[in-house]
Scaffold this motif. Structure first.
Motif, short mmCIF file in Angstrom:
data_model
loop_
_atom_site.label_atom_id
_atom_site.label_comp_id
_atom_site.label_asym_id
_atom_site.label_seq_id
_atom_site.Cartn_x
_atom_site.Cartn_y
_atom_site.Cartn_z
N VAL A 50 98.01 -68.49 16.80
CA VAL A 50 99.16 -69.19 16.82
C VAL A 50 99.28 -69.95 18.46
CG1 VAL A 50 101.17 -67.90 16.84
CG2 VAL A 50 99.08 -66.99 15.70
N THR A 51 99.31 -70.89 18.69
CA THR A 51 99.75 -71.56 19.99
C THR A 51 101.31 -71.66 20.21
OG1 THR A 51 97.95 -73.34 19.20
CG2 THR A 51 99.43 -73.46 20.89
N PRO A 52 101.71 -70.92 20.82
CA PRO A 52 103.22 -71.72 21.59
C PRO A 52 103.98 -73.12 21.98
CG PRO A 52 101.97 -69.70 22.46
CD PRO A 52 101.35 -70.51 22.26
N MET A 53 104.91 -72.74 21.19
CA MET A 53 105.36 -74.78 21.50
C MET A 53 106.09 -74.84 22.73
SD MET A 53 106.72 -75.41 17.69
CE MET A 53 106.67 -76.93 18.37
N MET A 54 106.40 -73.62 23.32
CA MET A 54 107.40 -73.63 24.47
C MET A 54 107.09 -71.53 24.65
SD MET A 54 110.92 -73.40 23.14
CE MET A 54 112.34 -72.32 24.18
N CYS A 55 107.79 -72.05 26.48
CA CYS A 55 107.04 -70.70 27.54
C CYS A 55 108.53 -69.46 27.38
CB CYS A 55 106.70 -71.01 29.18
SG CYS A 55 105.17 -71.58 28.78
N TYR A 56 109.73 -69.82 26.29
CA TYR A 56 110.19 -68.63 26.14
C TYR A 56 110.68 -67.96 24.78
CZ TYR A 56 112.07 -71.21 29.89
OH TYR A 56 112.35 -72.64 30.93
N ILE A 57 110.58 -66.65 24.83
CA ILE A 57 111.24 -66.21 23.56
C ILE A 57 112.45 -65.86 23.92
CG2 ILE A 57 110.72 -64.17 22.70
CD1 ILE A 57 108.14 -64.01 24.87
N ILE A 58 113.40 -66.27 22.32
CA ILE A 58 114.49 -66.36 22.28
C ILE A 58 114.52 -64.84 21.88
CG2 ILE A 58 116.44 -67.21 21.29
CD1 ILE A 58 114.74 -69.07 23.31
N ALA A 59 115.52 -64.21 22.38
CA ALA A 59 115.63 -62.58 21.75
C ALA A 59 117.67 -62.40 22.27
CB ALA A 59 115.12 -61.32 23.19
N LYS A 60 118.06 -61.90 21.29
CA LYS A 60 119.21 -61.28 20.64
C LYS A 60 119.50 -60.51 21.06
CE LYS A 60 120.40 -60.71 16.48
NZ LYS A 60 121.17 -60.36 15.51
N ILE A 61 120.85 -60.64 22.59
CA ILE A 61 121.05 -59.38 23.90
C ILE A 61 122.07 -59.05 22.78
CG2 ILE A 61 122.04 -61.39 24.45
CD1 ILE A 61 121.24 -60.26 27.19
N PRO A 62 122.93 -57.95 23.46
CA PRO A 62 123.77 -56.51 23.46
C PRO A 62 125.17 -57.27 23.50
CG PRO A 62 122.50 -55.38 23.99
CD PRO A 62 121.86 -56.76 24.14
N GLU A 63 126.43 -57.78 23.13
CA GLU A 63 127.40 -58.59 22.73
C GLU A 63 128.04 -57.79 24.37
OE1 GLU A 63 128.96 -61.14 22.11
OE2 GLU A 63 127.18 -61.55 20.82
N HIS A 64 127.85 -56.17 24.80
CA HIS A 64 128.75 -54.85 25.70
C HIS A 64 128.41 -55.21 26.94
CE1 HIS A 64 130.87 -52.31 27.39
NE2 HIS A 64 131.60 -52.00 26.59
N THR A 65 129.03 -55.60 28.21
CA THR A 65 128.25 -56.32 29.16
C THR A 65 128.23 -54.78 29.71
OG1 THR A 65 130.60 -56.99 29.83
CG2 THR A 65 128.75 -56.63 31.73
N ALA A 66 128.19 -53.35 29.50
CA ALA A 66 127.45 -52.70 29.99
C ALA A 66 125.67 -52.44 29.33
CB ALA A 66 128.14 -51.05 30.23
#
Length: 173
Positions: A50-66
């Motif tokens: 497995v060879t990553p194409m970019m140095c970022y992992i895109i992750a889902k983040i919660p909607e609520h601020t707290a």
């Protein structure tokens, strides 16, 4: 749904993505996956690389601020995570439409790479079968390769004939 780009060392991206998924976080790392043949003790084995194409992992983040702040703290304290992409001190949020567009672009790149790798097997004398057109399913031997067309020697109507076929409509026999 919003996403955030998490940064990590290039060598540790796959481990970080795996750790995020174990925590139940949806994480996407655009990467190229290749199976390499390895001859070991006269047996052929395949090793997945497995060879990553970019140095970022895109992750889902919660909607609520707290919940988002708690989530960011939890991710930041994970091993090998450097941080995330920020704009004026706040995490840069990525829309779901942009992530979907990124996934489509990556899949198109991978398909074009696979098509380029697939065309390398075309050599004079190799057996191929036609996968589209009126001669679909017929097999022949490559006689000559031109830019977009290939000349095949086939048995048609009881005799050997030379047929010119589009390069994209061939597959290995």
């Amino acid at each position: 749904m919003t996403y955030v780009a998490i940064t990590a060392d290039y060598q540790k991206l796959i481990k970080v993505r795996r750790a995020l998924r174990r925590k139940g976080i949806e994480a996407y790392l655009p990467s190229i996956i290749v199976k390499r043949p390895i001859l070991k003790a006269s047996r052929l084995k395949y090793r997945r690389r497995v060879t990553p194409m970019m140095c970022y992992i895109i992750a889902k983040i919660p909607e609520h601020t707290a919940a988002r702040d708690l989530w960011l703290y939890d991710v930041k304290t994970m091993k090998d995570v450097r941080g995330w992409v920020t704009i004026q001190g706040e995490p840069a949020l990525i829309k779901e439409a942009d992530v979907t567009e990124l996934r489509k672009a990556v899949s198109e790149i991978l398909l074009s790479m696979e098509a380029a790798r697939h065309k390398r097997w075309l050599r004079t004398g190799s057996k191929v079968s036609i996968k589209a057109g009126s001669l679909a399913g017929k097999t022949g031997t490559i006689q000559d390769i031109k830019r977009k067309r290939v000349e095949l020697e086939m048995m048609l109507f009881g005799a050997k004939r030379i047929v010119t076929v589009e390069r994209d409509s061939l597959e290995a026999a």
